[in-house]
Write a protein that holds these residues in place. Structure first.
Motif, mmCIF file in Angstrom:
data_model
loop_
_atom_site.group_PDB
_atom_site.id
_atom_site.type_symbol
_atom_site.label_atom_id
_atom_site.label_comp_id
_atom_site.label_asym_id
_atom_site.label_seq_id
_atom_site.Cartn_x
_atom_site.Cartn_y
_atom_site.Cartn_z
ATOM 1 N N ARG A 171 -12.523 -3.998 7.797
ATOM 2 C CA ARG A 171 -11.900 -5.103 7.064
ATOM 3 C C ARG A 171 -12.005 -6.350 7.944
ATOM 4 N N LEU A 229 -6.549 9.592 3.960
ATOM 5 C CA LEU A 229 -5.685 9.613 2.771
ATOM 6 C C LEU A 229 -4.235 9.883 3.165
ATOM 7 N N GLY A 250 -2.320 6.780 4.489
ATOM 8 C CA GLY A 250 -1.851 5.803 3.513
ATOM 9 C C GLY A 250 -2.267 4.380 3.829
ATOM 10 N N GLY A 251 -3.344 4.211 4.556
ATOM 11 C CA GLY A 251 -3.818 2.873 4.927
ATOM 12 C C GLY A 251 -4.787 2.295 3.908
ATOM 13 N N LEU A 252 -5.723 1.466 4.421
ATOM 14 C CA LEU A 252 -6.673 0.767 3.550
ATOM 15 C C LEU A 252 -7.561 1.762 2.790
ATOM 16 N N ALA A 306 -6.843 4.766 1.789
ATOM 17 C CA ALA A 306 -6.051 5.354 0.707
ATOM 18 C C ALA A 306 -5.898 4.370 -0.446
ATOM 19 N N GLN A 307 -5.695 3.076 -0.127
ATOM 20 C CA GLN A 307 -5.568 2.064 -1.187
ATOM 21 C C GLN A 307 -6.864 1.971 -2.006
ATOM 22 N N LEU A 308 -7.999 1.920 -1.296
ATOM 23 C CA LEU A 308 -9.290 1.831 -1.981
ATOM 24 C C LEU A 308 -9.553 3.093 -2.808
ATOM 25 N N TRP A 309 -9.172 4.226 -2.285
ATOM 26 C CA TRP A 309 -9.360 5.502 -2.996
ATOM 27 C C TRP A 309 -8.604 5.505 -4.313
ATOM 28 N N HIS A 310 -7.321 5.149 -4.255
ATOM 29 C CA HIS A 310 -6.496 5.163 -5.472
ATOM 30 C C HIS A 310 -7.006 4.152 -6.498
ATOM 31 N N GLU A 311 -7.532 2.994 -6.022
ATOM 32 C CA GLU A 311 -8.077 2.005 -6.957
ATOM 33 C C GLU A 311 -9.317 2.538 -7.651
ATOM 34 N N GLN A 312 -10.194 3.207 -6.894
ATOM 35 C CA GLN A 312 -11.433 3.707 -7.478
ATOM 36 C C GLN A 312 -11.213 4.928 -8.364
#
Length: 575
Positions: free
Chosen positions: A545, A559, A562-564, A566-572
């Protein structure tokens, strides 16, 4: 022009022979007026006082000599023209080869701001101008030989005629050179704009699929017409200058010739020269003004050529890529980013900042992150398209700056997001990475890339034509050919740069399985992507980043953090 002069100097022996042949041809052509002078003074003016038999015998001998010398002059002229064409083609071919080689050896950063078609147009134009310039130089030399010979002859007839030729003709040459200077300035602008137009047209043709799919053909045609009309305006302006130049040139020639004629007639009237000498010198004046007119055109072409070479010099003056020491290179067992910072000249801020990661052989390492995180910059560093501004990229513990780039790149297999395929056969596209590969090795590479199904299409096998850019293939098929091409050189490092970003979900899953199957205990596999589903199997994932590594670990570890990632994973995944 210095690069042209260096190649001309290499051909000095051929030039010397050509100039000797050309001088003989020109001097032989100057014999005819002398034969006419002898016919006039010795025979024509003595008609009625000379016996008929003596008259006809003398005239026929001189006419026969004229025919023989004319044929000999034509022979030498033919040899001269052949040698000129041969030298100009040699110089043009070598200049073109040097320019292309230099262009391909430029650092990658030079191509990020230049169109390939634009650079090619500059090189091609310089080649054509070099070939025509050499021919023009020989014509200038022939004009000089003719002027020198006629001036010497004029001095033998009368000092007044000699001094008129000695002063008048060089003065015309100097005036022509001065008047022609503005042509070069216009031509340089034309060369730059024409190169830009060629680059735009090449770009439009290469991206014709996008143009047609967007319905933007009319818009692009209009843009290209605007550039073309701008060039036409410059060409029209240059044409006016050339016509003005040739008009002034012809006026100078006419005035000088009239002055010569007046002086010759006056000398005939006052018995300073004979009638035959007058006619021979008048013919010489006509003969030398023809090459002088050619010299005027040659001067104009010279100014155009100077403009082309001024533009070419801007390419050849660019420093070549530093390619290391040239020694062999052992198999890659480890790559390490050691405090690497990378920035681009035209950008604000760093693309990568203080990156320190270890990439050992036998592992699958992934890099991911949002757009603009620095993933593409990292790939460019890995394949040595750029060098770090700070820190070092260490390969087997050695700084990449000290390693022979050809040897290093030969051990890298790269598969990019935009697969670059070439018009031709499937075999030719595969062998691009390794020209000596056999058909059997090509078939093995296709099988490893799960692309064997392409061989069954049309029953043409490796001889199947795939179209420019792989237009006859689907996105997944193009990607598999790119993987097979990378595998054909049996690389130590396989780099996948967004290999599935433009593929549908089913094809993405198939290509991902292919990539997983390619991992071996000795090979380093590097995946650079924003599609997280393709890298869950990686031994280590580095999340970028803002040009920095924010977190690292396996997909399960990231995962759980719970960092970046994990955020990208949940969005995709929409969870």
């Amino acid at each position: 022009m210095r690069v042209l002069y260096s190649y001309v100097r290499q051909q000095w022996r051929a030039f010397a022979v050509t100039f000797v042949i050309a001088s003989i041809a020109r001097l032989l052509m100057l014999v005819d007026p002398q034969i006419l002078r002898l016919i006039i003074d010795r025979y024509v003016l003595k008609v009625g006082t000379m016996p008929r038999e003596q008259f006809y015998r003398g005239v026929l001998i001189l006419i026969g000599a004229s025919v023989a010398i004319g044929m000999l002059a034509r022979l030498f002229r033919t040899m001269q023209e052949y040698e000129i064409e041969l030298i100009s083609r040699r110089v043009g071919a070598r200049l073109y080869a040097k320019s292309i080689a230099h262009s391909l050896l430029l650092p990658f950063r030079e191509y990020e701001t230049k169109r390939s078609g634009e650079m090619l147009q500059i090189i091609q134009r310089a080649r054509l101008d070099a070939e025509s310039g050499i021919s023009g130089a020989v014509r200038l030399y022939l004009g000089f030989v003719a002027v020198a010979a006629v001036t010497i002859y004029a001095f033998t007839l009368h000092p007044l005629l000699g001094f008129m030729h000695l002063i008048g003709l060089p003065l015309i040459g100097i005036l022509m050179l001065v008047i022609s200077v503005p042509i070069r300035k216009r031509q340089r602008r034309i060369a730059i704009d024409t190169a830009s137009l060629t680059g735009s047209v090449t770009e439009a043709i290469r991206n014709v699929e996008t143009l047609k799919s967007l319905g933007a053909e009319t818009q692009e045609i209009g843009r290209l017409h605007d550039i073309n009309n701008s060039i036409l305006g410059l060409e029209t302006e240059k044409l006016r200058l050339i016509r003005r130049f040739t008009f002034l040139e012809s006026m100078l020639f006419h005035a000088t010739r009239t002055a010569f004629l007046a002086a010759e007639v006056w000398l005939v009237y006052n018995h300073g020269i004979t009638t035959g000498e007058f006619l021979s010198l008048f013919l010489y004046t006509s003969i030398i003004f023809a090459p002088l007119t050619e010299a005027g055109a040659a001067v104009a072409r010279y100014q155009e050529a100077r403009a082309s070479f001024d533009t070419l010099d801007t390419v050849l003056d660019l420093p070549k890529e530093e390619r290391g020491g040239g020694e062999g290179f052992e198999p890659i067992t480890n790559i390490r980013f050691d405090g690497v910072t990378l920035s681009y000249a035209a950008a604000h801020g760093d693309a990568l900042r203080d990156i320190s990661v270890e990439l050992p052989a036998g592992r699958t390492i992934a890099f991911t992150g949002p757009s603009g995180a620095g993933k593409s910059s990292l790939v460019k560093l890995l394949v040595a398209l750029y060098t770090p501004n700070e820190g070092a990229l260490l390969v087997n513990g050695r700084d990449l700056r000290e390693i022979d780039l050809d040897a290093y790149r030969a051990r890298i297999g790269l598969v990019t997001q935009e697969t670059q395929l070439f018009a031709g056969t499937l075999r030719a596209n595969l062998q691009f990475s390794r020209p000596d590969a056999s058909d059997a090795e090509c078939l093995v590479a296709l099988e490893q890339a799960a692309a064997s199904v392409l061989l069954e299409r049309g029953h043409e096998g490796l001889d199947a034509l795939i179209g420019e850019g792989g237009l006859k293939l689907s996105g997944g098929e193009r990607q598999r050919i790119a993987i097979a091409r990378a595998l054909l050189r049996d690389p130590d490092v396989l780099v996948f740069d967004e290999p599935t970003s433009s593929l549908d979900a089913m094809t993405e899953r198939a290509v991902t399985e292919t990539i997983r199957s390619l991992s071996t205990s000795r090979r380093l596999t590097i995946l650079v992507t924003h599609r997280l589903s393709t890298i869950t199997h990686a031994d280590c994932i580095h999340v970028l980043r803002g040009g920095m590594v924010e977190e690292s670990g396996t997909s399960e570890e990231l995962l759980a953090n719970g960092g970046l990632f994990a955020q990208l994973w949940h969005e995709q995944m929409g969870t």
